[in-house]
Design a protein around this motif. Structure first.
Motif, mmCIF file in Angstrom:
data_model
loop_
_atom_site.group_PDB
_atom_site.id
_atom_site.type_symbol
_atom_site.label_atom_id
_atom_site.label_comp_id
_atom_site.label_asym_id
_atom_site.label_seq_id
_atom_site.Cartn_x
_atom_site.Cartn_y
_atom_site.Cartn_z
ATOM 1 N N ARG A 120 0.843 -1.181 0.000
ATOM 2 C CA ARG A 120 0.000 0.000 0.000
ATOM 3 C C ARG A 120 0.875 1.227 0.000
ATOM 4 O O ARG A 120 1.882 1.266 0.691
ATOM 5 N N VAL A 121 0.472 2.215 -0.742
ATOM 6 C CA VAL A 121 1.152 3.503 -0.721
ATOM 7 C C VAL A 121 0.229 4.476 -0.017
ATOM 8 O O VAL A 121 -0.884 4.716 -0.472
ATOM 9 N N LEU A 122 0.679 5.006 1.102
ATOM 10 C CA LEU A 122 -0.118 5.939 1.879
ATOM 11 C C LEU A 122 0.514 7.302 1.750
ATOM 12 O O LEU A 122 1.629 7.527 2.205
ATOM 13 N N LYS A 123 -0.206 8.212 1.105
ATOM 14 C CA LYS A 123 0.351 9.539 0.844
ATOM 15 C C LYS A 123 -0.499 10.602 1.510
ATOM 16 O O LYS A 123 -1.691 10.439 1.716
ATOM 17 N N SER A 124 0.142 11.718 1.794
ATOM 18 C CA SER A 124 -0.586 12.827 2.385
ATOM 19 C C SER A 124 -1.610 13.354 1.393
ATOM 20 O O SER A 124 -1.434 13.266 0.184
ATOM 21 N N ALA A 169 8.647 6.014 -0.753
ATOM 22 C CA ALA A 169 9.677 5.009 -1.021
ATOM 23 C C ALA A 169 10.706 4.974 0.101
ATOM 24 O O ALA A 169 11.181 3.903 0.500
ATOM 25 N N ARG A 170 11.065 6.151 0.620
ATOM 26 C CA ARG A 170 12.027 6.209 1.739
ATOM 27 C C ARG A 170 11.421 5.625 3.006
ATOM 28 O O ARG A 170 12.094 4.928 3.759
ATOM 29 N N ASN A 171 10.133 5.910 3.229
ATOM 30 C CA ASN A 171 9.447 5.431 4.431
ATOM 31 C C ASN A 171 8.745 4.105 4.146
ATOM 32 O O ASN A 171 7.536 3.972 4.290
ATOM 33 N N SER A 172 9.532 3.137 3.727
ATOM 34 C CA SER A 172 8.988 1.838 3.351
ATOM 35 C C SER A 172 8.977 0.904 4.560
ATOM 36 O O SER A 172 10.008 0.669 5.192
ATOM 37 N N VAL A 173 7.796 0.371 4.883
ATOM 38 C CA VAL A 173 7.632 -0.508 6.040
ATOM 39 C C VAL A 173 7.203 -1.894 5.566
ATOM 40 O O VAL A 173 6.260 -2.025 4.781
ATOM 41 N N LEU A 186 3.572 0.552 2.587
ATOM 42 C CA LEU A 186 3.421 -0.565 3.522
ATOM 43 C C LEU A 186 3.321 -1.860 2.728
ATOM 44 O O LEU A 186 2.420 -2.032 1.919
ATOM 45 N N ASN A 187 4.252 -2.746 2.968
ATOM 46 C CA ASN A 187 4.306 -4.028 2.274
ATOM 47 C C ASN A 187 3.941 -5.129 3.267
ATOM 48 O O ASN A 187 4.670 -5.370 4.221
#
Length: 436
Positions: free
Chosen positions: A45-49, A85-89, A139-140
């Motif tokens: 999931r890509v969670l963006k502001s 991409a930097r904040n990949s969990v 989020l992976n």
């Protein structure tokens, strides 16, 4: 936000319009699991502001006629994707969907995945809130299947190689298998639920969130030393059960570090206890047993002694006493019992009530302890990632955290990583243990 509403939340929002119970709840949860992770493959999931400008312009605009705002929007979008991409969990949980057949959905299938699902839902909600506050993450989600062999493969997989933070696996054998095969030891691996002592994993990049029993022991020793007054006596009541031995192991040495002059007696039976109790001060009795028979003998004896003579007792117990019904003892509350606890949850606060309402609104069920833990972990580590980027590990011991359920106060050891030292105290009030 792109893909911020997942299949999981959409399904449960659809079902929250009517109360789910019995077979309906079973079917809904099983359906959620099957649709959420599909054939046990990782899901990102890509969670963006949020886009503060709102809306998109359709059609093709000639280059010379493009308004200036379009280029700015593209720049903002690119920046958000880069931040995500930097904040990949990587979230590694034991859904065990490989054991579920779509044609024979059983209650045990859902129960087996309940811990993973509850933690995931809380974690997702925490990251969603941070995204709404203007931060971006990816989020992976990976199914560990509760398999040591599977975790060896996952640790070396592409889904893990680019993660800035790894949360999971959950069970001790999985944690060890994954951690020993993880190639990038600079990435932190969070142990989200297991209360196993960190030294038993011996993984320098591990972050253990749940305080182990020795943390509770140390905290209780410090509490007893603080409560002790001249003329009192500390009585350590040793029993043979495993919980009692673990809880009292090292208690005396920790007590001596804080108060070396305290009068301490150590006993291992009720008759020995009766020989050591004092009429002149408070008897601070520390008991670690969770055995029902041992507890009945211990508490009944204190009730009998206090009714015969003017003894003053104060009892300190094992954190698992919270799960035991002490209401069968008429005078148990007179001993002002104290226990340590992992939970800091104050259900009466506005924040706790809002979380419970939001969680139920999204998922159609009330949050469990694992849901709260997932939420707190997402809020803490997501915030660290957003604030400090790759340097976030340097700030873990510096930034304390008071969440809804969990509190974090970390110490660092070169051999076994970061250990959470934050526990609370609960006193017996009415018929249960409550936060002080």
């Amino acid at each position: 936000m792109l893909k911020e509403s997942t299949e999981l939340s959409m399904i449960l929002v659809q079902n929250r319009q009517q109360q789910l119970n019995g077979n309906k709840r079973l079917f809904a949860w099983a359906l959620v699991l099957l649709l959420f992770l599909g054939a046990c493959s990782p899901k990102t999931r890509v969670l963006k502001s949020p886009d503060h400008r709102g809306g998109n312009v359709g059609g093709t605009i000639p280059k010379e006629e493009k308004p200036e705002g379009v280029d700015k929007e593209k720049t903002v979008e690119d920046a958000r994707r880069a931040e995500a991409a930097r904040n990949s969990v990587a979230l590694i949980l034991p859904f065990q969907l490989d054991k579920i057949s779509p044609r024979t959905l059983l209650k045990e299938d859902v129960n087996r995945s309940a811990i993973a699902l509850d933690f995931y839902q809380g974690f997702q909600l925490g990251l969603d809130e941070l995204a709404q506050e203007g931060r971006s993450f990816s989020l992976n989600v990976v199914d560990s299947r509760d398999s040591e062999v599977r975790n060896q493969y996952v640790a070396k997989s592409e889904e893990i190689s680019n993660a800035a933070l790894i949360v999971g696996p959950v069970f001790p054998k999985e944690i060890t298998s994954f951690g020993t095969h993880l190639s990038n030891k600079n990435v932190l691996q969070v142990n989200p639920l297991a209360a196993t002592r960190a030294r038993e994993f011996n993984l320098p990049n591990l972050v253990s969130l749940t305080p182990s029993i020795d943390v509770h022991t140390k905290a209780m020793a410090e509490r007893v030393a603080r409560d002790y007054k001249t003329g009192d006596v500390v009585i350590i009541y040793n029993t043979s059960d495993n919980d009692g031995r673990q809880f009292l192991n090292g208690f005396l040495s920790e007590l001596r570090k804080v108060n070396s002059s305290a009068q301490v007696r150590s006993v291992s039976s009720v008759p020995q206890l009766n020989e050591e109790i004092s009429l002149t001060g408070t008897n601070l009795i520390v008991a670690g047993t969770t055995d029902r028979f041992q507890l009945r003998s211990f508490v009944s004896n204190l009730e009998a002694k206090s009714s015969q003579e003017y003894y003053v007792f104060r009892v300190y117990g094992h954190p698992l006493w919270e799960r035991i019904d002490f209401s069968i003892y008429e005078r148990f509350g007179d001993f002002r019992p104290i226990i340590t606890a992992e939970s800091h949850l104050k259900t009466w606060t506005r924040e706790a009530k809002e979380f419970k309402e939001n969680y139920y609104s999204l998922y159609g069920v009330s949050p469990s302890d694992h849901s709260y833990k997932g939420y707190d972990a997402a809020r803490y580590f997501g915030n660290l990632l957003a604030k400090y980027g790759d340097n976030y590990p340097e700030h873990i011991t510096k930034e304390k955290f008071e969440g809804l359920f969990s509190a974090y106060m970390f110490d660092y050891n070169e051999s076994w990583g970061f250990v959470n030292k934050a526990v609370s105290f609960k006193s017996y009030q009415g018929s249960s243990f409550q936060l002080n």
